[in-house]
Design an enzyme around this catalytic site. Structure first.
Site, PDB file in Angstrom:
ATOM      1  N   GLY A 242      91.750-106.446   6.210  1.00  0.00           N
ATOM      2  CA  GLY A 242      91.387-105.032   6.170  1.00  0.00           C
ATOM      3  C   GLY A 242      92.507-104.088   5.776  1.00  0.00           C
TER       4      GLY A 242
ATOM      5  N   GLU B 235      93.937-112.360   8.160  1.00  0.00           N
ATOM      6  CA  GLU B 235      93.188-112.773   6.961  1.00  0.00           C
ATOM      7  C   GLU B 235      93.175-111.686   5.907  1.00  0.00           C
ATOM      8  OE1 GLU B 235      89.446-113.066   8.876  1.00  0.00           O
ATOM      9  OE2 GLU B 235      89.736-115.129   9.489  1.00  0.00           O
TER      10      GLU B 235
ATOM     11  N   CYS C 141      72.256-101.111 -18.464  1.00  0.00           N
ATOM     12  CA  CYS C 141      71.116-100.194 -18.469  1.00  0.00           C
ATOM     13  C   CYS C 141      70.909 -99.654 -17.065  1.00  0.00           C
ATOM     14  CB  CYS C 141      69.872-100.948 -18.900  1.00  0.00           C
ATOM     15  SG  CYS C 141      69.674-100.873 -20.640  1.00  0.00           S
TER      16      CYS C 141
END
Ligand code: PLP
Ligand code: LYS
Length: 443
Positions: free
Chosen positions: A248, A290, A361
């Site tokens: 994070g 992590e 698109c």
């Protein structure tokens, strides 16, 4: 313009990354092209490892491969001595194919399939991060069939709200991830796991969100975890040997983003662990983290060729590039912001404000709103910076657009680590039922 890592403007006024002129890379490899600054990836890995070493605590830094998972990246992670967090059989397979040591792999996810669990047990991975009771019992059953004992951490939701986009915030109570701490499910899970013979509980895991700039959320999570650890010790007599505080850590995408240096995040976490655990007279656990984005995010630059240009007088100038939400879905998903420069005229003064449109698109396929650039022409090379995390890994074939190649550059060398997709890749898995006319056509 802020340039990351080894990126700079060379004598020709071109963007250069890893000692290579971006315009020459484009001539050789085409666009769109993801260019990854290998030296910067390695530097980020080392910043985490060095900061933990300085703390004196036992640790594992597990790169969260969801940010960018290809075999060459797994090699770097292995060489830099990190562990690896995977969240699917595909990521696990990629790591194993790259020769990543299974015992340094941690398996995450809120809905691991029996097949994924069996595969990971057979490969003898280091640890499962268990998300819920259904998974816990499934894991125990499969492990006992295989006569194996597996290491687990419990993912808990600590009830901490990270200050980030709601789609990438995960630590609050109302989350699809993990055992809730406040309502007692985490405690119940520990009670249950202690009865299971094929599971070895190591400790708990908490991940509060992504792209976080402050340390307070991590410190609050540590407060919550130590309270829980102490309750489990006092009432159930079990000591956690590992605390995983997830990832994070934020990075600088655009001016105004204020990430802390890696060492400051790590120091805040390790200090908070030391203080809290000693206050409770608790043996200091091993600390795992992590990081994903903070390892690879700022090392990536995507090169595009400018195509069409549309000026709506008094309203907006649209500049369209040959990629878009298929190679970078983050602006469409999270309103993420990016910076860009013209790689072929990087030293020219700003002349206009334009918005960069993708070629899908989809009106929402906008890469950047209102960016200042020199006068943009068809054929210019646009470089969007900081695209190393959650770009290639979240890319799609929407509109049957082929995914770009990924290039690693370092000290003047450039190596393709993922080939550009071909038309055969696009139709390779398609089948036409036999009751329909079979045609074979080569374009
Ligand atoms: C459990 C877990 N760990 C680690 C990460 C990596 O996060 P980041 O890329 O923000 O470091 C994530 C993604 O947010 C995650 O869900
Ligand atoms: N994919 C998200 C972050 C990952 C969230 C994973 N828990 C992003 O691009 O920011």
């Amino acid at each position: 313009m802020y340039l990351h890592g080894t990126s700079k403007i060379n004598d020709k006024g071109h963007l250069q990354i890893g000692g290579r002129d971006a315009t020459e890379l484009v001539q050789q490899f085409g666009t769109p092209l993801y260019v990854m600054d290998e030296a910067l990836i390695r530097q980020r890995c080392r910043e985490f490892v060095d900061a933990f070493r300085a703390s004196g605590l036992k640790f594992q830094v597990a790169y969260a491969s969801k940010a960018f998972c290809v075999m060459a990246m797994c090699r770097i992670v292995e060489e830099e001595g990190l562990s690896l967090d995977v969240v699917s059989d595909g990521e696990l397979y990629t790591a194993l194919q790259a020769g990543f040591p299974a015992e340094r792999i941690h398996f995450h996810g809120n809905n691991k399939t029996p097949y994924e669990i069996a595969m990971a047990i057979d490969e003898q991975i280091g640890c499962f991060v268990v998300d819920n009771l259904v998974e816990l019992h499934m894991l125990n059953a499969i492990a006992s069939e295989k006569r194996q004992k597996v290491n687990v951490l419990f993912r808990i939701t600590p009830g901490v709200e990270a200050h980030t986009h709601e789609y990438i915030s995960t630590g609050q109570n109302d989350s699809k991830f993990g055992f809730d701490l406040d309502n007692g499910s985490a405690y119940q899970a520990v009670q249950e796991v202690l009865q299971l013979s094929n599971i070895q509980l190591l400790g708990v895991h908490s991940h509060i969100g992504s792209q976080i700039f402050e340390v307070e959320g991590f410190q609050l999570a540590v407060d919550k975890v130590i309270g829980f650890a102490a309750k489990v010790r006092d009432e159930l007599g079990f000591i956690f040997s590992v605390i995983n505080l997830g990832g994070g850590f934020g990075i600088r995408y655009v001016e105004g983003d204020t990430p802390l240096p890696v060492a400051s995040y790590v120091q805040a976490i390790t200090e908070s662990i030391k203080t809290n655990f000693s206050q409770y007279d608790y043996p200091t656990p091993e600390i795992w983290i992590e990081p994903g984005r903070s390892i690879v995010g700022d090392s990536g630059t995507t090169l595009y060729t400018v195509g069409t240009y549309k000026d709506i007088p008094g309203i907006r100038k649209y500049v369209a590039v040959d990629g878009g939400m298929t190679d970078n879905p983050r602006p469409a998903l999270y309103d993420s912001r990016y910076e860009a420069i013209l790689a072929n005229r990087a030293n020219e003064p700003v002349e206009e404000v334009v918005s960069i449109a993708g070629k899908c698109c989809e009106s929402g396929d906008m890469l950047i709103w209102d960016v200042e650039l020199p006068k943009v022409n068809t054929g210019d090379i646009l470089a969007v910076t900081c695209t190393g995390a959650y770009n290639y890994s979240m890319a799609s074939n929407y509109n049957r657009i082929r995914r770009p190649a990924v290039l690693f550059v370092k000290d003047g060398e450039a190596d393709i680590v993922v080939k550009r997709e071909t038309y055969d890749d696009i139709v390779g898995n398609d089948l036409v039922p036999s009751r329909m006319k079979q045609v074979s056509k080569t374009v």
